[in-house]
Design a protein around this motif. Sequence first.
Motif, PDB file in Angstrom:
ATOM      1  N   THR A  81       0.830  -1.208   0.000  1.00 45.22           N
ATOM      2  CA  THR A  81       0.000   0.000   0.000  1.00 45.22           C
ATOM      3  C   THR A  81       0.863   1.256   0.000  1.00 45.22           C
ATOM      4  O   THR A  81       0.600   2.198  -0.746  1.00 45.22           O
ATOM      5  N   ILE A  82       1.902   1.272   0.818  1.00 49.22           N
ATOM      6  CA  ILE A  82       2.813   2.430   0.868  1.00 49.22           C
ATOM      7  C   ILE A  82       3.545   2.569  -0.463  1.00 49.22           C
ATOM      8  O   ILE A  82       3.675   3.678  -0.994  1.00 49.22           O
ATOM      9  N   ARG A 105       2.554   1.680  -3.402  1.00 50.92           N
ATOM     10  CA  ARG A 105       1.598   2.197  -4.390  1.00 50.92           C
ATOM     11  C   ARG A 105       1.288   3.677  -4.156  1.00 50.92           C
ATOM     12  O   ARG A 105       1.137   4.445  -5.107  1.00 50.92           O
ATOM     13  N   ALA A 106       1.207   4.089  -2.900  1.00 45.38           N
ATOM     14  CA  ALA A 106       0.929   5.499  -2.591  1.00 45.38           C
ATOM     15  C   ALA A 106       2.072   6.394  -3.063  1.00 45.38           C
ATOM     16  O   ALA A 106       1.844   7.473  -3.628  1.00 45.38           O
ATOM     17  N   ALA A 157       1.965   6.531  -6.863  1.00 50.96           N
ATOM     18  CA  ALA A 157       0.841   7.371  -7.305  1.00 50.96           C
ATOM     19  C   ALA A 157       1.168   8.851  -7.158  1.00 50.96           C
ATOM     20  O   ALA A 157       0.824   9.664  -8.020  1.00 50.96           O
ATOM     21  N   THR A 158       1.860   9.202  -6.077  1.00 49.05           N
ATOM     22  CA  THR A 158       2.258  10.593  -5.854  1.00 49.05           C
ATOM     23  C   THR A 158       3.197  11.077  -6.950  1.00 49.05           C
ATOM     24  O   THR A 158       3.126  12.212  -7.395  1.00 49.05           O
ATOM     25  N   LYS A 179       6.654   9.123   8.168  1.00 51.12           N
ATOM     26  CA  LYS A 179       5.300   8.645   7.893  1.00 51.12           C
ATOM     27  C   LYS A 179       4.405   9.081   9.039  1.00 51.12           C
ATOM     28  O   LYS A 179       4.847   9.097  10.182  1.00 51.12           O
ATOM     29  N   PRO A 180       3.160   9.424   8.783  1.00 54.04           N
ATOM     30  CA  PRO A 180       2.532   9.491   7.464  1.00 54.04           C
ATOM     31  C   PRO A 180       3.009  10.725   6.712  1.00 54.04           C
ATOM     32  O   PRO A 180       3.340  11.743   7.305  1.00 54.04           O
ATOM     33  N   THR A 204       2.596  13.294   3.036  1.00 52.53           N
ATOM     34  CA  THR A 204       1.642  13.799   2.043  1.00 52.53           C
ATOM     35  C   THR A 204       2.344  13.880   0.695  1.00 52.53           C
ATOM     36  O   THR A 204       3.584  13.836   0.621  1.00 52.53           O
ATOM     37  N   ASN A 205       1.578  14.023  -0.346  1.00 50.25           N
ATOM     38  CA  ASN A 205       2.135  14.215  -1.686  1.00 50.25           C
ATOM     39  C   ASN A 205       3.061  15.422  -1.710  1.00 50.25           C
ATOM     40  O   ASN A 205       4.125  15.392  -2.329  1.00 50.25           O
TER      41      ASN A 205
END
Length: 121
Positions: free
Chosen positions: A12-13, A15-16, A19-20, A104-105, A107-108
Amino acid sequence: MNQCLVVDDSRTIRRAIIATMKDLSFEFQEAGDGLEAIEKCKSRMPYLIILDWNMPNMTGIEFLRNLRRMSGGEKPKVILCTTETGLNFIQEALKCGADEYIMKPFTNEIIKEKLKLLRII
């Protein structure tokens, strides 16, 4: 095209992060731990590595130490992306060869800001 290797045991990380960065001119590869990442670097040394600290088999710091000893391993820009927020962790990461550090967490905007600081974008 520049290659980015995203190394994190969380799909998941990974992919995030991808995606960013999808609108940037990168080819992406993924690795679920440091051992897999070392093998990918042996095949083709990436331009940029975004790296988790806490992973099975080989931690991010162990990977980073091994990377910097490899032929060509001094070249990739490495951003450590982790939940480890203590000053001692940040200092160790930088001492071992990380170029930047993201907590973490994220942001883009934080990822893109670190890429700007490293003059990648």
